[in-house]
Every structure is written in structure tokens, then in C-alpha cells.
Design a protein around this motif. Structure first.
Motif, short mmCIF file in Angstrom:
data_model
loop_
_atom_site.label_atom_id
_atom_site.label_comp_id
_atom_site.label_asym_id
_atom_site.label_seq_id
_atom_site.Cartn_x
_atom_site.Cartn_y
_atom_site.Cartn_z
N UNK A 95 0.85 -1.20 0.00
CA UNK A 95 0.00 0.00 0.00
C UNK A 95 0.88 1.24 0.00
N UNK A 96 1.87 1.19 0.84
CA UNK A 96 2.83 2.31 0.96
C UNK A 96 3.49 2.61 -0.39
N UNK A 97 4.08 1.56 -0.96
CA UNK A 97 4.79 1.75 -2.23
C UNK A 97 3.82 2.15 -3.33
N UNK A 98 2.66 1.48 -3.34
CA UNK A 98 1.67 1.79 -4.37
C UNK A 98 1.23 3.24 -4.28
N UNK A 99 1.06 3.71 -3.06
CA UNK A 99 0.56 5.06 -2.89
C UNK A 99 1.63 6.10 -3.19
N UNK A 129 2.17 8.61 -7.94
CA UNK A 129 2.91 9.72 -8.56
C UNK A 129 3.42 9.36 -9.96
N UNK A 130 3.85 8.12 -10.12
CA UNK A 130 4.38 7.73 -11.42
C UNK A 130 3.29 7.79 -12.49
N UNK A 131 2.09 7.37 -12.11
CA UNK A 131 0.96 7.47 -13.04
C UNK A 131 0.69 8.93 -13.38
N UNK A 132 0.75 9.79 -12.38
CA UNK A 132 0.58 11.23 -12.61
C UNK A 132 1.59 11.73 -13.64
#
Lengths: 353, 288
Positions: free
Chosen positions: B22-26, B31-34
Motif C-alpha cells: 500500500x505504501x509503495x503503491x501510494x 505519482x508515477x501514473x501522474x
């Protein structure tokens, strides 16, 4: 089985906690204002004194650029009351609706501001901004070292192209400034968009490459003090530091013209504490406070009522108080957005040469 | 039914990993998707991002100026990897042979710089390399050179700064694999008549290759982003990816182009990591 359920629960709880920790925020309602600008641009002692006299707390956020302030005012307009930004940024913030009109009735000291620094292109009717500090950029030269290299004395930008000055010039590291220098050398205006003139400036710029020893925005004066460079193009506050540190250095306001910057107070369109903010603005516009600020920060004073509080040294300084003849050669960088991409690319090409 | 059983037990077994995911995903994924989305958008003249699809940013990366910036950065990062390896390998090797206190102390000293701000340490180098700095004072004082040497503002200064900043990663990575080295293999090699050099080449070097590859990756990737070092020590004399992206986000007012350059950089780094996993797997797999 029990343990694994426990594990699942704990991990879910932890995940939730991590997400909530992001949104944690607290607020209290003591009178305060949130100000942002470059570090130490508004001296600490002035702020402390204001806090003592009025009981209003000033939260000072250090930023490193106009663009940082634009970013913050766009992302959280209701978190900030006041910013000090440079002329072109006033224009951008105004067009984007980030800043609001000032209520002059709450600013009795507004009349103290020197009209010479008002009614500029970015705020023709003085509705949005209050000029705080004025600076310029020009050449700082060690003429003795220049002649030791066998070069002619530097009186204008054109003199920077002399072959003898190889690896002996330091400049501010910013495309718009350096392209501006070249355009002025060619007799054109800042931020020229005509492709033929820009192409000509590019060629002229590339020819300067070998003479640049350092690109330095923060402390270009150090290169001259240490002797690494014999001439530099830098901001007035940096040049003043250089002159204070070494008797060999002198300011040269190039014949072709030079840039001028007016840093102004602007108020967020969604300022959360407008009343306290007006009190602060009025405070710094008093002649006495304004004079004290200028003595500390070494920027040109913008207040008509400050002269009686300023020292002889300050008033007699030709950099801080330019003669009318010199001042007539100063101009703003306007229309930056139209040229930024092109200039930046030319500048990269210049650096990578 | 059976399948469901497997999935639930899988979830239960991996439960401790959920917070991390969850941490890494968030914090990394979102941000990477952004960044990816922004890289396909455009911006208006005031630098505000506009919701209008465009591949222009990716096309611009292929302009000669930007290709040169990429090349420059990879050259600096690659050379940083080589320099840190050449210096770091012997250090790691010797450290792994130390015992007890000496070993703890040495490892402690290698890690010590991490306790000090990297910006501060970079300015420290400036005091050393400056035109009127300590090294130049020594050089002119001893009469080795008549005039101070310009060291700041050169490619070498950037390289020294970046290598200095990242060398602990290389040392620790190599140290870990040298430390695990089975010394009986070395003895076997000597018994079979191989000299020191041959043993080193055929046994030590091969077995520590995963450590070298790991160290190289750990050094190469951050070296692409340490823009402040080339600003402070390199005198801004050339343009690296980190500086360019930093500029485009701020004063350059072109976040979409910065995003596209970041994505290109991420793709390249993925390639480097892919090569690394290949190298380390092959070596380990081949030997086990």
C-alpha cells in the motif's frame, strides 16, 4: 489460524494508519499571517519587531523561486496571505487569478510608495502589487586583471567577446538573462521573437562559450573575489557584496542597457487573514521601517518617505541610487513565456558546445 | 473451491507485505501514473498544464540537444560507476578480510558520511577544489604550479563529487558478496595450481559479479539525478538530465516536457535493472 487473522488485522490497521497520517492537520485561531518569499528577503528583525508591536504572528516560508511561489499559490491559495514576487510573476499571477486587488483604504501608507516604481506593465493601475525592493543586473569587472590579460577595459557587453578573456567570465545561469545580454549587445530588445534576430543572437551567443568559466546564480561574485574570473554578469546585490569584499572590483552599467527587477508584495486571492495582512503591509510601508529594511537587504528603496532615515552611504551609492542617465538604460524582461522554450533550447546548445 | 482456498491462504501468508505494498503503491505508483499522464499533456503559455493530448513532448526528446543531454548524463553516471568500482572494490575486499572491531569500525567509517547532509558535503568539496581553495594553496605553496588550477566547473569535478557521494553504495554491495565468498574455493584453486591473478579472475571476480552489478546499479541510478552536484561543483558548464528536469519544472514552466524526460529516464533505468537481474541470476544460477 488465529495468528494469521491477527496478522491480517494488524496489516490492515497499519495500512489505514499510513493513509490517515497523510491527512492529519491541525488549525488554531490566533491572529497570524502566512508570508512567503526568498529566505531573509524580509529581515528577521523587522518581522520580530512587527510581531512584538502588534501581537500578530508572522509565519515566514522560505522559497527559492518565483515559480515555487506560483506553485504554492495555485495549489493552496487559502494557506497563504502574502508573497513577494518579481515583476513578470505579478503579471502571471494576476492573469491566473491567484492574487487579489488591494484595499487601499486599509493601507494609509500606500501614498509613501515612490511613483517611479509604480504603474508598470504588470500592474498599470497599482491595484495588485506594492513594490518592495528594486534590483538590477550588470557587469562586475576587475579592470586591472582585464588589462593584465592584455584585453581592452570592459565598458560594454561587446567587450566580453575579446579573445583574451578566455575562461575568465562568470555569468548568471539562466537562459533568459544570457540571451537578453546578447540581444542587447546586438542592439535588439529583450525577449525578441523575430526568428532572424533570434538566429543572429544564437550565433553571437555560441561565440561567447569559450570565455565562460562558470555559470553561477547564487554567488557569482566569489569567482571575481578569488580571481577565477575577471568579469561577471550578476545581480546588483551580488555585485555590492563583491565590491565590499575587494577594492579591485567595479560596477559597469553596460552602454547597451541592462535589466531591472521590481519585487512586489502581492496578496493571495483567498487570503485567510486579510486584516492582519493589511496591518503588516502598512507597517513595512512606513518610511522608517522601509529604510531599515533597505539598509539590511541592500536593495534599492521604493519609499518616498525613507530618505531621512537612510544613511549617507546608502543614499550616495551609485548602484542603489542610479543616476537618471543610467536608469534610463534599464528595462524589464517582459513576455518571457513567448520565448522561454526557444531561448532555453539555444542556451542548452550553448552550454553543451 | 480449491482455488479459493489457495488464494485466501496466499493472502494470509503475504499479509505482512500488504502495508508495504500500500505504501509503495501510494507513494511510488500513484505519482508515477501522474507523471505518465502529464507527459502526454500540454501546457499554456503561463506554465499551467492543459488537458490536451499530445506526443510532442516525446518527439522533442529526440532533438539533438536533448539527446546530447541524455548522453551526457549516462556518460557521467557510467563513469561514476566505473570510478566507484575501481576504488570501492579493493576497499570492500580488504574490509571483508578484517576481523572484529577493526571491521566494525571500518564499516562504520564508510557509512559515516551519510550522517551529514549531502549538500553540506558537496560544499565541502568546493572548499577543497576552489580556485583559492585548499588543494590549490598546497599546489602553489609547494611550487608545483605557479598559477592556481581551475578545478571547479569541470567535468572532472562533477565526476569526483558524484563518485564521492555514491561510493558507499558500491563498497557495501561488493562487501556483501565478497564476505559471502567461500574461501575453500580459493584454496581449491590454489591447490589446482592457479596463481593469485588467475584465482582472482576465475573465482573471486566471478563470484562477486552479482555484487559488482548490484553496486553499479545502486550507483548508476542516483548518479542520473544528483543535479545539485553538477551545479555546485560542475559550475553549470554542461547540462545533465537532473538539471534539465529541475529547470523545466521550475523556471522553464514546462512540466509536460519534464515529465516526458522523466519517463524516458525511468524506462532507461528499467533496462539497466533488467540487465542487472539477468547478470546476477545467470551467475548465481550457473554456479549453484
Amino acid at each position: 489460524m488465529r495468528i494469521s487473522k491477527f496478522k491480517v488485522c494488524v496489516s490492515l490497521l497499519l495500512s489505514a494508519l499510513m493513509l490517515f497520517s497523510l491527512t492529519a492537520c491541525a488549525g488554531n485561531k490566533k491572529e497570524e499571517i502566512n508570508l512567503m518569499t526568498w529566505a531573509d528577503f524580509i529581515p528577521r528583525e523587522i518581522i520580530s519587531q512587527f510581531e512584538e508591536e502588534t501581537g500578530i504572528k508572522v509565519n515566514y516560508k522560505d522559497v527559492t523561486s518565483n515559480e515555487d511561489m506560483q506553485e504554492l499559490l495555485t495549489a493552496s491559495p487559502d494557506q497563504y496571505d502574502l508573497a513577494v514576487v518579481t515583476d513578470y510573476m505579478v503579471e502571471i499571477l494576476r492573469q491566473n487569478g491567484n492574487i487579489g486587488k488591494l484595499d487601499k483604504d486599509k493601507l494609509p501608507n500606500f501614498g509613501n510608495i515612490n511613483p517611479a516604481f509604480q504603474s508598470k506593465y504588470y500592474d498599470a493601475n497599482n491595484e495588485y502589487s506594492i513594490p518592495y525592493a528594486v534590483s538590477t543586473a550588470f557587469l562586475l569587472v576587475n579592470q586591472k586583471a582585464v588589462s593584465e590579460l592584455g584585453a581592452d577595459p570592459i565598458k560594454s557587453y561587446a567587450d566580453l567577446w575579446q579573445e583574451e578573456l578566455k575562461n575568465n567570465i562568470v555569468v548568471i545561469d539562466w537562459s533568459v538573462e544570457i540571451m537578453g545580454l546578447v540581444l542587447k549587445t546586438l542592439g535588439y530588445e529583450y525577449n525578441e521573437t523575430d526568428p532572424a534576430k533570434v538566429a543572429q543572437a544564437r550565433d553571437k551567443l555560441l561565440a561567447l562559450r569559450h570565455n565562460i568559466v562558470r555559470f553561477e546564480t547564487n554567488t557569482p561574485e566569489d569567482s571575481l573575489i578569488s580571481g577565477e574570473a575577471v568579469a561577471g554578469f550578476m545581480y546588483s546585490n551580488q555585485a555590492l557584496k563583491g565590491i565590499a569584499a575587494s577594492n579591485d572590483l567595479e560596477a559597469v552599467f553596460p552602454a547597451e542597457g541592462f535589466p531591472m527587477y521590481i519585487d512586489s508584495f502581492v496578496m493571495s486571492a483567498q487570503s485567510p487573514n486579510p486584516e492582519a495582512t493589511y496591518k503588516f503591509l502598512n507597517y513595512v510601508m512606513s518610511g522608517e521601517v522601509s529604510a531599515r529594511i533597505s539598509e539590511i537587504t541592500k536593495f534599492t528603496n521604493t519609499n518616498s518617505k525613507s530618505a531621512e532615515f537612510l544613511s549617507e552611504d546608502f543614499l550616495g551609492n551609485p548602484i542603489l541610487n542610479m543616476s537618471a542617465e543610467v536608469a534610463s538604460r534599464a528595462s524589464f524582461y517582459i513576455n518571457v513565456d513567448a520565448v522561454l522554450d526557444k531561448y532555453s533550447q539555444i542556451y542548452d546548445e550553448f552550454k553543451l558546445k | 473451491m480449491k482455488n479459493r482456498g489457495i488464494t485466501t491462504s496466499k493472502i494470509k501468508n503475504n499479509a505482512p507485505a500488504i502495508p508495504v505494498l500500500v505504501w509503495v503503491g501510494f507513494f511510488a505508483g500513484v505519482p508515477l501514473v501522474f507523471v505518465l499522464v502529464i507527459s502526454f499533456l500540454t501546457r499554456d503559455s503561463l506554465g499551467i498544464i492543459v488537458l490536451e493530448f499530445s506526443t510532442e513532448n516525446y518527439r522533442r526528446i529526440f532533438e539533438p540537444v536533448y539527446l546530447k543531454i541524455f548522453f551526457n548524463s549516462f556518460l557521467l553516471a557510467g563513469l561514476t560507476g566505473v570510478v566507484t568500482l575501481v576504488i570501492g572494490y579493493p576497499v570492500a575486499y580488504i574490509t571483508s578480510k578484517l576481523k572484529g572491531r577493526q571491521r566494525t569500525l571500518t564499516i562504520g567509517l564508510i557509512m559515516l558520511p551519510f550522517w551529514i547532509s549531502s549538500l553540506l558535503r558537496t560544499y565541502g568539496w568546493r572548499i577543497l577544489l576552489d580556485y583559492k581553495g585548499i588543494i590549490n594553496n598546497i599546489l602553489t605553496g609547494l611550487g608545483i604550479t605557479n598559477e592556481p588550477v581551475t578545478m571547479l566547473g569541470t567535468f572532472a569535478a562533477s565526476l569526483v563529487g558524484t563518485a564521492y557521494m555514491l561510493i558507499p553504495f558500491m563498497i557495501i554491495a561488493v562487501f556483501n558478496s565478497v564476505d559471502k565468498l567461500d574461501r575453500s574455493l580459493l584454496e581449491a584453486s590454489y591447490d589446482l595450481g592457479a596463481g593469485k591473478l588467475k584465482t582472482f579472475r576465475n573465482i573471486t571476480l566471478r563470484l562477486t559479479l552479482p555484487g559488482i552489478a548490484g553496486g553499479f546499479t545502486l550507483v548508476f541510478i542516483p548518479a542520473l539525478g544528483l543535479f545539485f552536484i553538477s551545479d555546485i561543483l560542475g559550475g553549470g558548464q554542461t547540462v545533465y538530465l537532473g538539471n534539465k528536469i529541475n529547470e523545466l519544472i521550475g523556471r522553464g514552466r514546462n512540466k509536460p516536457l519534464a515529465a516526458a524526460m522523466s519517463i524516458a529516464m525511468v524506462l532507461f533505468i528499467t533496462l539497466v535493472i533488467y540487465i542487472y537481474t539477468k547478470v546476477s541470476k545467470e551467475e548465481v544460477g550457473g554456479l549453484l
